[in-house]
Design a protein around this motif. Sequence first.
Motif, short mmCIF file in Angstrom:
data_model
loop_
_atom_site.label_atom_id
_atom_site.label_comp_id
_atom_site.label_asym_id
_atom_site.label_seq_id
_atom_site.Cartn_x
_atom_site.Cartn_y
_atom_site.Cartn_z
N ASP A 25 1.19 -1.02 -0.15
CA ASP A 25 -0.11 0.21 -0.40
C ASP A 25 0.71 1.40 -0.21
N GLU A 26 0.32 2.37 -0.08
CA GLU A 26 1.18 3.64 -0.10
C GLU A 26 2.16 4.01 0.96
N GLU A 27 2.20 3.29 1.80
CA GLU A 27 2.31 3.43 3.72
C GLU A 27 3.31 2.18 3.49
N SER A 28 3.06 1.44 3.07
CA SER A 28 4.49 0.51 2.46
C SER A 28 5.47 0.84 1.69
N VAL A 29 5.15 1.98 1.28
CA VAL A 29 5.93 2.22 -0.07
C VAL A 29 6.66 3.44 0.42
N ASN A 30 5.97 4.47 0.94
CA ASN A 30 6.22 5.55 1.91
C ASN A 30 7.31 5.09 2.79
N ARG A 31 6.66 4.26 3.83
CA ARG A 31 7.90 3.82 5.04
C ARG A 31 9.67 3.32 4.57
N PHE A 32 9.33 2.56 3.12
CA PHE A 32 10.57 1.92 2.12
C PHE A 32 11.26 2.81 1.80
N TYR A 33 10.65 4.09 1.65
CA TYR A 33 11.62 4.81 1.16
C TYR A 33 12.42 5.76 1.88
N ASP A 34 11.84 5.91 3.27
CA ASP A 34 12.28 6.29 4.52
C ASP A 34 13.21 5.80 5.13
N THR A 35 13.27 3.86 4.90
CA THR A 35 14.25 3.42 5.30
C THR A 35 15.62 3.36 4.49
N ALA A 36 15.23 3.20 3.59
CA ALA A 36 16.47 3.91 2.64
C ALA A 36 17.19 5.15 2.63
N THR A 37 16.84 6.10 3.34
CA THR A 37 16.32 7.03 3.28
C THR A 37 17.78 7.75 4.92
N GLU A 38 17.65 6.92 5.92
CA GLU A 38 18.04 6.61 7.02
C GLU A 38 18.74 5.98 7.36
N HIS A 39 19.15 5.02 6.60
CA HIS A 39 20.03 4.00 5.28
C HIS A 39 21.20 5.01 4.96
N VAL A 40 20.96 5.75 3.74
CA VAL A 40 22.59 6.54 3.41
C VAL A 40 22.71 7.47 4.43
N LEU A 41 22.12 8.08 4.80
CA LEU A 41 22.28 9.00 5.78
C LEU A 41 23.09 8.57 6.55
N ASN A 42 23.34 7.60 6.68
CA ASN A 42 24.01 6.94 7.93
C ASN A 42 25.00 5.78 7.15
N GLY A 43 25.16 5.71 5.72
CA GLY A 43 26.10 4.82 5.12
C GLY A 43 26.05 3.42 6.23
N ARG A 44 24.86 3.33 5.42
CA ARG A 44 24.68 1.49 6.10
C ARG A 44 24.19 0.54 4.46
N SER A 45 25.57 0.18 3.70
CA SER A 45 25.84 -0.42 2.96
C SER A 45 24.85 -1.64 2.72
N LYS A 46 25.02 -2.26 4.22
CA LYS A 46 24.56 -4.51 3.74
C LYS A 46 23.01 -4.02 4.60
N GLU A 47 22.74 -2.86 5.04
CA GLU A 47 21.35 -2.62 4.85
C GLU A 47 20.64 -2.34 3.98
N LEU A 48 20.78 -1.81 3.16
CA LEU A 48 20.61 -1.00 1.76
C LEU A 48 20.53 -2.26 0.98
N CYS A 49 21.53 -3.24 0.44
CA CYS A 49 22.26 -3.86 0.01
C CYS A 49 20.83 -4.98 0.29
N ALA A 50 19.82 -5.42 1.13
CA ALA A 50 19.15 -6.09 1.88
C ALA A 50 17.78 -5.33 1.11
N MET A 51 17.44 -4.48 0.62
CA MET A 51 16.52 -3.88 0.23
C MET A 51 16.11 -4.05 -1.21
#
Length: 172
Positions: A25-51
Motif C-alpha cells: 500500500d502507499e504507506e508501506s512504499v513511503n516507509r520503504f523510502y524513509d528507511t532507505a534514506t535513513e540507511h543512506v544518511l547513516n552509511g549503512r551499505s549492508k542494510e541498503l543491499c538487503a532492500m
Amino acid sequence: MRVIILLLVAVGIGSWYWNRQNSIDEESVNRFYDTATEHVLNGRSKELCAMLSKDFTRTGVNSTSQGRIQENADKDETCDRYDKMFASLAQAGRLGGVSTNYQVNIEHIEISKDRKSAEVKLSSSVSMALGPIGSIAETRDKSSETLVIRNGKLLLQKSEGAAITRTIGDRF
C-alpha cells in the motif's frame, strides 16, 4: 459447533494477517523510502543491499561535464558500489568537514491490482560539501522504480533513471 466457529474465526484472522503482510500500500512504499534514506544518511551499505531483490537491475544515464555515462548494474554490482561509496565518504569525513545531504521526493505511486508490486516515480538529490569550500558534488536523479513484496518483505526489483552530476569545477 463452537470449535468450528473458532476455527473459522482463526482462519479468517490468519488470512487477513497473511494478506496484509503480503500486499503493498502507499504507506508501506513511503516507509520503504524513509528507511532507505535513513540507511543512506547513516552509511549503512549492508542494510541498503538487503532492500534489493535477488534479481535487482539498475539502468540509467548519468550526465556529467565529461559526457553521458550509461550505467547498468545488478544486485552484486550495486552492493559493491554502496560499499565503495560509503567507505570513501567515511574516509573523507575522517579527513574533516564533509557533510552530505540526501533527499527523496516520491512523485507518483501506482500499485498493481494484486497489490504485489508498485511502480514508483521519484526524484532524488544528493550533495556533498566540504567545510569552507562549500558544495563539491551534487547529483540529481529522476527514476522509475519497481517494488515487489516477497515473503512479507518489500524489495526494490528494478530502477531506471537519468541523473545529472556536477562537481566542484562545474557551475552549481
